[in-house]
Design an enzyme around this catalytic site. Structure first.
Site, PDB file in Angstrom:
ATOM      1  N   CYS A  19      -1.476  -9.599   4.380  1.00  0.00           N
ATOM      2  CA  CYS A  19      -1.565  -8.934   3.074  1.00  0.00           C
ATOM      3  C   CYS A  19      -2.899  -9.162   2.357  1.00  0.00           C
ATOM      4  CB  CYS A  19      -0.398  -9.347   2.188  1.00  0.00           C
ATOM      5  SG  CYS A  19      -0.358 -11.105   1.717  1.00  0.00           S
ATOM      6  N   HIS A  36       2.721 -12.819  -1.485  1.00  0.00           N
ATOM      7  CA  HIS A  36       2.381 -11.475  -1.010  1.00  0.00           C
ATOM      8  C   HIS A  36       1.609 -10.718  -2.082  1.00  0.00           C
ATOM      9  CE1 HIS A  36       2.783  -8.077   1.721  1.00  0.00           C
ATOM     10  NE2 HIS A  36       3.030  -7.309   0.672  1.00  0.00           N
ATOM     11  N   ASN A  64       0.205  -1.801   1.158  1.00  0.00           N
ATOM     12  CA  ASN A  64       0.121  -3.224   1.500  1.00  0.00           C
ATOM     13  C   ASN A  64       0.287  -3.436   2.995  1.00  0.00           C
ATOM     14  OD1 ASN A  64       3.330  -4.656   1.653  1.00  0.00           O
ATOM     15  ND2 ASN A  64       3.014  -2.473   1.400  1.00  0.00           N
TER      16      ASN A  64
END
Length: 204
Positions: A115, A166, A178
Site C-alpha cells: 500500500c 493501510h 490502493n
C-alpha cells in the site's frame, strides 16, 4: 488670505492621504505576491493551493530542488496563466497501475506494490516528491483533514496488524485507489470491510 492658506493646507493634506493610500496599496499587492513557508508546508501543497504545478513554482523562484524550509519566502507570480492542478495528473497516473499484483514491501510495477510503496511510487511518478514511508509514517506526517479532496490519503487501522496499517489515495465519490491483497484496485471507502477499519484522511 486665510482662506487661501486653508485651501493650500487642505490640498497638501489630501495629497498626503492619497500618496499614503497608493503606497499601502502597493505594499499590500507586493505582499499578496509572496508566501512565507510555514511548518507542515511542502512545495506541492503550496503549488496546489495556487492552482499551479510545483515545477512552475520552482521556476518562479529559481529553485534547483523542491526542498523548502520554514520562513522561506516564495514568489507567487499569479499573473502567469495557471496550469491544471497536479491532483488531476496524480489520479491519471494512479489508474495506470490498476491490476498490478500485491507484494509486501514492493514499490515498483515490476515487483508489485504494497500500500505505501504504491502511494510513494504514484506521487513521485506524478511529479510530487515523496519519501518512502510506511502507512503509519504517512499518517504521522500528513495534515489531518475531515473533508477530503482528490489526491488526499485515506488511512485505515488494524487490518493485518494493530495501529495504522493501510493507506490509499482518495479519488472522489467516496472511493480510493490502493494496493491491497488483490492488487492495485479501486474500492469504496464505505464498503463493510474498509468502513470497519477507516481512521481518516490526510494531506501531504
Amino acid at each position: 488670505m486665510k482662506k487661501n492658506k486653508k485651501y493650500r493646507w487642505g490640498l497638501k493634506l489630501a495629497t498626503l492621504v492619497l500618496s499614503s493610500s497608493v503606497l499601502f496599496s502597493t505594499i499590500e499587492t507586493a505582499s499578496a505576491a509572496t508566501y512565507t513557508v510555514k511548518s507542515g508546508d511542502s512545495l506541492w501543497k503550496i503549488a496546489n493551493q495556487q492552482g499551479v504545478s510545483y515545477q512552475t513554482l520552482m521556476k518562479w523562484n529559481n529553485l534547483s530542488s523542491p526542498t523548502i524550509h520554514v520562513g522561506q519566502k516564495l514568489n507567487l507570480n499569479n499573473s502567469i496563466v495557471s496550469t491544471p492542478k497536479p491532483t488531476t495528473n496524480l489520479v491519471q497516473v494512479a489508474k495506470q497501475y490498476v491490476g498490478v499484483k500485491y507484494t509486501f514491501g514492493g514499490n515498483t510495477p515490476s515487483t508489485g506494490f504494497d500500500c505505501s510503496g504504491y502511494v510513494t511510487y504514484v506521487f513521485n511518478k506524478a511529479g510530487i516528491p515523496t519519501a518512502r514511508k510506511t502507512a503509519a509514517g504517512f499518517y504521522n506526517t500528513a495534515k489531518k483533514v475531515s473533508t477530503p479532496k482528490v489526491g488526499d490519503l485515506v488511512f485505515f487501522a488494524n487490518t493485518y496488524k494493530a495501529g495504522i496499517s493501510h493507506v490509499g489515495i482518495y479519488i472522489g465519490n467516496n472511493q480510493m485507489i490502493n494496493a491491497s491483497n488483490s492488487g492495485v484496485n479501486i474500492a469504496s471507502i464505505s464498503s463493510s470491510y474498509w468502513k470497519k477499519h477507516f481512521v481518516g484522511y490526510g494531506r501531504i
